[in-house]
Each structure stands twice: as C-alpha cells, then as structure tokens.
Scaffold this active site. Structure first.
Site, PDB file in Angstrom:
ATOM      1  CG  ASP A 104       3.991  10.505 -24.598  1.00  0.00           C
ATOM      2  OD1 ASP A 104       3.012  11.087 -25.109  1.00  0.00           O
ATOM      3  OD2 ASP A 104       4.537  10.896 -23.552  1.00  0.00           O
TER       4      ASP A 104
ATOM      5  N   GLY B  11      10.821  13.349 -13.764  1.00  0.00           N
ATOM      6  CA  GLY B  11      12.249  13.635 -13.700  1.00  0.00           C
ATOM      7  C   GLY B  11      12.608  15.014 -14.222  1.00  0.00           C
TER       8      GLY B  11
END
Ligand code: ADP
Ligand code: MG
Ligand code: MG
Length: 268
Positions: free
Chosen positions: A134, A19
C-alpha cells in the site's frame, strides 16, 4: 485528551479506515503517535472471504515488530486492553505530515525523498522479506529532519521462505499495478510495490496520479492499456525511470537494484 500508561495524548493527527491516530508525549516528554484500534469493531469487519480486520491488524503488528530502519516508521510498543477492547500501537511520531501534503514538489526535492523511499523499500524487500502493498504518498511520513518514513503496514505481507507470490490483492486503486486489476490469479509482491513507487514518484512531481478514470472500470482500463504520459519538461533520465517502474509486465518492471543504479537516482 487521554492518558494511557506513561503516555498523554493531546490531539488527533490522522484517521484511517479502522483506526484513529493521536499525538502523545511519553513520561520524558518525547512525542509519539498512538494508533488505536477497537477490537470489537475489527471482529465484525470482514476483509476478503475468511479474514476479519482483527486478523489483519494482528498481521500489521507482527510484521512491524520485526522492522528497524531509518526510513521505516518505528513501532515502539503495543498495549492491549481487554477491558475496553482496544489495541494501541505506540509509534514513532512524524511531525512533518505526509508526502501527499507537500506534493507537487520540485524535481530535486522529489529525488531527495525518492532515494529514501528506495532505501526503505530495499530493506523491506531484501532484508525483512516484507512486501508493503500500500505504498502511496499518504503512507509516507516525514520526521522533523525531513526524513521519509514508510508507514501503514496494514496491507503488508511476509514473503515466507522467500516465496514472493500472493493471490489476494490489496492496496489503493490508483496505485495498484495492472496485474492486480480484475486479477484472480497469483502475482509477485515486489513488482507490485515498485509499480506503486512509480505512481508515487509521478504524484510527487505532478500532484496527481498518472492513470485516472471516472469510474473504477475506466481506471482499470487506463492502468492496463494506456501508456504513461510523462510531461515533456522532465529530462530523459527521469522519463526513462518512470517508464521502467510503470512497465505493465511485472517481470520486465525495474528492480530495486536497477532503480538504485539508474542515472536519475545514482544510489550506487
Ligand atoms: P490507515 O491504515 O487507516 O490508513 P495509517 O497508519 O496510514 O492508517 O494512519 C492514518 C493517517 O494518520 C496517516 O495517513 C497520517 O496522516 C497519520 N499518521 C499515522 N501515523 C502517524 C505518525 N506516526 N505520526 C504522524 N501522523 C501519523
Ligand atoms: Mg494509511
Ligand atoms: Mg492501512
């Protein structure tokens, strides 16, 4: 430049794997960030054997909708447009950029951000029952008051019924714990985030990750077998904390509680 309901976007501020992120203003003139996904593209990207990227984005949204903490990037609204096949995440805007961009930094500054990272992570692990998976400087954003915001829940997972165990690994190689490398067994979620926080603290201080390799296999080898070398100039408390977060054994690795009461951190 584009218009989306009450939001007027002016420039792109980030580009991720799937994105693009834009800066925009709402109708009152407040800044927001808009993360845009193309559903058609996501349907054709496979992550793992049985999951598409679209499924992952749905998880990212579902998790973020539940989160509210001063050190976690706030999701305000999700807009779906089935005509142009897009998903828009309207997010708190972080004008200060990422922690990556201001590393390396002084120890005092690193401690200032580290404390906020730990408070945000404690909320995720203990209140929201979410593992991020992450954590890295590129996913830690700064607002206009230098508050740290944990962001990018694209790899995050819920610890359903308190079960803290996962079989699919995720993340960014240089920040991934040794038990994830080449592993196909199951592993605990919380210690994986703690390892990444340890690598992140090292990165904030040194501007590089503690383990490196020319090829992926060399990186694995280093992460699994090399002891971390913390430069001599740092004080014993800081060295001790880094070693405890980068313990190869996930069961022996520092817990949030131990980190909060550690003499370098002193959050409790
Ligand atoms: P990806 O999952 O593709 O990594 P991220 O959500 O991490 O996407 O966004 C990519 C980049 O866009 C970030 O590293 C950051 O530089 C920028 N960014 C993302 N969200 C914001 C925000 N709310 N405010 C400012 N910049 C952002
Ligand atoms: Mg990211
Ligand atoms: Mg992501």
């Amino acid at each position: 430049k584009f218009q989306l309901n009450q939001y007027t976007a002016d420039c792109m501020v980030g580009q991720g794997a799937f994105g693009k992120v834009y800066r925009a203003k709402d109708s009152s003139g407040n800044l927001v960030a808009i993360k845009i996904y193309n559903k058609q593209q996501l349907r054709h990207r496979w992550i793992g054997k049985a999951k598409t990227a679209l499924f992952a984005v749905k998880c990212e949204i579902e998790i973020m909708e539940k989160l509210e903490h001063p050190n976690v990037l706030q999701l305000y609204e999700v807009i779906e447009n089935d005509v142009c096949n897009k998903i828009y995440m309207i997010l708190e805007f972080a004008p200060g950029g990422t922690l990556n961009e201001i590393s390396p930094m002084e120890e005092k500054e690193a401690l200032y951000y580290f404390k906020q990272l730990i408070l945000g992570l404690e909320y995720l692990h203990e209140k929201a029952l979410v593992v991020h998976r992450d954590i890295k400087p590129q996913n830690l954003l700064l607002d206009e008051h230098n508050n740290l915001k944990i962001s990018d829940f694209g790899s995050a997972q819920e610890m359903a019924n308190g079960r803290d165990e996962f079989s699919n690994s995720a993340g960014t190689w240089a920040f991934m714990a040794p038990e994830l490398h080449g592993g196909n067994g199951s592993f605990k979620g919380r210690p994986v985030d703690i390892w990444a926080v340890g690598v992140t603290l090292f990165y904030m201080l040194e501007g590089k990750t503690p383990f490196n390799g020319r090829r992926l296999i060399d990186l694995y080898e280093a992460v699994k077998n090399q002891e971390v070398v913390v430069p001599e100039k740092y004080n014993d408390d800081l060295k001790d904390l880094i070693l405890k977060m980068l313990n190869k054994d996930p069961d022996q690795r520092a817990s949030i509680e131990q980190i909060k009461s550690h003499p370098w951190v002193k959050l409790v």
